[in-house]
Design a protein around this motif. Structure first.
Motif, PDB file in Angstrom:
ATOM      1  N   UNK A  31       2.609  10.581  10.856  1.00 34.39           N
ATOM      2  CA  UNK A  31       2.277   9.638  11.821  1.00 34.39           C
ATOM      3  C   UNK A  31       1.497   8.665  11.494  1.00 34.39           C
ATOM      4  N   UNK A  32       0.258   8.940  11.030  1.00 35.79           N
ATOM      5  CA  UNK A  32      -0.610   8.146  10.723  1.00 35.79           C
ATOM      6  C   UNK A  32      -0.465   7.186   9.638  1.00 35.79           C
ATOM      7  N   UNK A  33       0.447   7.633   8.396  1.00 35.03           N
ATOM      8  CA  UNK A  33       0.800   7.210   7.408  1.00 35.03           C
ATOM      9  C   UNK A  33       1.810   5.977   7.750  1.00 35.03           C
ATOM     10  N   UNK A  34       2.853   6.243   8.747  1.00 40.94           N
ATOM     11  CA  UNK A  34       3.554   5.320   9.222  1.00 40.94           C
ATOM     12  C   UNK A  34       2.977   4.448   9.979  1.00 40.94           C
ATOM     13  N   UNK A  35       1.966   4.440  10.687  1.00 38.51           N
ATOM     14  CA  UNK A  35       1.349   3.183  11.433  1.00 38.51           C
ATOM     15  C   UNK A  35       0.523   2.364  10.530  1.00 38.51           C
ATOM     16  N   UNK A  36       0.139   3.112   9.507  1.00 38.23           N
ATOM     17  CA  UNK A  36      -0.600   2.439   8.350  1.00 38.23           C
ATOM     18  C   UNK A  36       0.278   1.341   7.662  1.00 38.23           C
ATOM     19  N   UNK A  37       1.484   2.022   7.483  1.00 36.69           N
ATOM     20  CA  UNK A  37       2.593   1.045   6.924  1.00 36.69           C
ATOM     21  C   UNK A  37       2.896  -0.275   7.602  1.00 36.69           C
ATOM     22  N   UNK A  38       3.007   0.327   8.943  1.00 36.23           N
ATOM     23  CA  UNK A  38       3.539  -0.881   9.792  1.00 36.23           C
ATOM     24  C   UNK A  38       2.589  -1.926  10.009  1.00 36.23           C
ATOM     25  N   UNK A  39       0.998  -1.465   9.714  1.00 36.20           N
ATOM     26  CA  UNK A  39       0.076  -2.601   9.833  1.00 36.20           C
ATOM     27  C   UNK A  39       0.167  -3.486   8.641  1.00 36.20           C
ATOM     28  N   UNK A  40       0.707  -2.810   7.404  1.00 33.70           N
ATOM     29  CA  UNK A  40       0.809  -3.678   6.266  1.00 33.70           C
ATOM     30  C   UNK A  40       2.099  -4.513   6.457  1.00 33.70           C
ATOM     31  N   UNK A  41       3.154  -4.294   6.996  1.00 38.14           N
ATOM     32  CA  UNK A  41       4.162  -5.045   7.219  1.00 38.14           C
ATOM     33  C   UNK A  41       3.565  -6.283   8.170  1.00 38.14           C
ATOM     34  N   UNK A  42       2.951  -5.979   9.179  1.00 37.67           N
ATOM     35  CA  UNK A  42       2.480  -6.931  10.016  1.00 37.67           C
ATOM     36  C   UNK A  42       1.678  -8.060   9.168  1.00 37.67           C
ATOM     37  N   UNK A  43       0.738  -7.587   8.536  1.00 34.79           N
ATOM     38  CA  UNK A  43       0.019  -8.433   7.524  1.00 34.79           C
ATOM     39  C   UNK A  43       0.874  -9.365   6.967  1.00 34.79           C
ATOM     40  N   UNK A  44       2.020  -8.690   6.207  1.00 31.88           N
ATOM     41  CA  UNK A  44       2.669  -9.445   5.266  1.00 31.88           C
ATOM     42  C   UNK A  44       3.567 -10.284   5.925  1.00 31.88           C
ATOM     43  N   UNK A  45       3.804 -10.026   7.137  1.00 37.86           N
ATOM     44  CA  UNK A  45       4.533 -11.019   8.067  1.00 37.86           C
ATOM     45  C   UNK A  45       3.818 -12.406   8.201  1.00 37.86           C
ATOM     46  N   UNK A  46       2.758 -12.215   8.330  1.00 36.96           N
ATOM     47  CA  UNK A  46       1.571 -13.297   8.544  1.00 36.96           C
ATOM     48  C   UNK A  46       1.313 -13.838   7.413  1.00 36.96           C
ATOM     49  N   UNK A  47       0.951 -13.384   6.330  1.00 41.53           N
ATOM     50  CA  UNK A  47       0.282 -13.860   5.140  1.00 41.53           C
ATOM     51  C   UNK A  47       1.154 -13.499   3.812  1.00 41.53           C
ATOM     52  N   UNK A  48       2.321 -12.983   3.817  1.00 39.96           N
ATOM     53  CA  UNK A  48       3.148 -12.715   2.613  1.00 39.96           C
ATOM     54  C   UNK A  48       2.302 -11.802   1.678  1.00 39.96           C
ATOM     55  N   UNK A  49       3.021 -11.053   0.933  1.00 42.90           N
ATOM     56  CA  UNK A  49       2.644  -9.912   0.072  1.00 42.90           C
ATOM     57  C   UNK A  49       1.742 -10.114  -0.826  1.00 42.90           C
ATOM     58  N   UNK A  50       0.447  -9.482  -1.023  1.00 45.33           N
ATOM     59  CA  UNK A  50      -0.302  -9.721  -2.031  1.00 45.33           C
ATOM     60  C   UNK A  50      -0.630  -8.159  -2.483  1.00 45.33           C
ATOM     61  N   UNK A  51      -0.561  -7.844  -3.797  1.00 45.82           N
ATOM     62  CA  UNK A  51      -0.650  -6.444  -4.377  1.00 45.82           C
ATOM     63  C   UNK A  51      -2.002  -6.385  -4.706  1.00 45.82           C
ATOM     64  N   UNK A  52      -2.632  -5.008  -3.751  1.00 46.17           N
ATOM     65  CA  UNK A  52      -3.820  -4.854  -4.003  1.00 46.17           C
ATOM     66  C   UNK A  52      -4.327  -3.963  -5.108  1.00 46.17           C
ATOM     67  N   UNK A  53      -3.354  -3.248  -5.732  1.00 47.07           N
ATOM     68  CA  UNK A  53      -3.569  -2.444  -6.804  1.00 47.07           C
ATOM     69  C   UNK A  53      -2.304  -2.143  -7.600  1.00 47.07           C
TER      70      UNK A  53
END
Length: 272
Positions: free
Chosen positions: A171-193
């Protein structure tokens, strides 16, 4: 602390005193790699939660309780994924902050260093065949809710990842992924590693980044290529998947309705 790549693990073990938290197969696997890479002199001892249930010696080292370990020392957890998450939470509550999830470190060390760094690969290449990887990617895609569907992508995601991490961590992993989705919606995808791939480019680690690049980026991902075959990778990781080691086993785990929706998700995103 999240997963660490091969070179970070090597740097930490070669330049710091560290402890292994664990007493079992994973701990033995990690100890073999410590000896193989020549870091045995930096390994202090093994740590367990309950000393009453173990012998005083393990892999030629003493076994001690956590309260004897300095909070400034590195601790590498050597356990299965579900136990690792539980131990990680326990150590965090005890204010230890130099913690490595060793289940990933063991795999990195057994695979060895990358033979090529930062190769640009099309994310779409992981959408073109019905492999286990492509089905996992479809589940992650369904969770982003970018396709009208009759089932909950969230439920499938958590049920799948629970097989690896346990329900709470899933469940924590799912919400972390959703946070990344929201960030990408705002700023686009930026690969961290980089993602990690076998020498035949089979995906070892990085399905979330593949999904986010395809949805929100330019459709390319940077990958570190390791010199292992997918067959060796499967042997190394056979304790991780817990019954989901193949496409057939994954499909047996899903309902017919879920499979139909995931095929729709998979096909639509493969055309992006």
């Amino acid at each position: 602390m999240s997963k660490r790549d091969y070179h970070e693990i090597i740097d930490i073990m070669s330049n710091n005193k560290f402890w292994i938290y664990g007493y079992g197969k994973a701990a033995k696997r990690l100890y073999r790699q410590v000896v193989k890479y020549g870091f045995e002199q930096n390994l202090s001892e093994f740590i367990v939660t309950d000393l009453s249930s173990v012998n005083e010696r393990f892999c030629e080292k003493d076994v001690i309780s956590l309260d004897l370990v300095d909070k400034n020392d590195w601790i590498i957890i050597a356990a299965d994924i579900v136990s690792t998450e539980e131990i990680y939470s326990y150590l965090s509550e005890k204010k230890y902050n130099k913690i490595i999830r060793g289940v990933f470190s063991i795999i990195d060390l057994e695979c060895g260093p990358p033979i090529e760094f930062g190769r640009k690969l099309p994310a779409k290449s992981y959408f073109v065949n019905n492999s286990l990887v492509s089905w996992v990617i479809a589940i992650y895609l369904a969770a982003t809710k970018y396709i009208n569907q009759d089932i909950s992508g969230k439920d499938i995601y958590i049920r799948l990842v629970s097989r690896w991490l346990g329900k709470v961590a899933a469940e924590k992993d799912y919400y972390r992924f959703m946070d990344k989705v929201k960030l990408c919606e705002l700023n686009g995808f930026s690969q961290d590693y980089p993602i990690k791939v076998c020498k035949d480019l089979y995906l070892m680690d990085g399905a979330h980044r593949v999904v986010l690049s395809q949805c929100f980026g330019d459709g390319n991902v940077l990958a570190d290529v390791h010199g292992v075959t997918r067959e060796k990778w499967a042997r190394i990781t056979n304790t991780r998947a817990q019954g989901l080691d193949s496409e057939k086993e994954l499909l047996n785990y899903l309902t017919k309705d879920e499979i139909a929706v995931l095929k729709k998700v998979y096909n639509q995103f493969a055309k992006l």
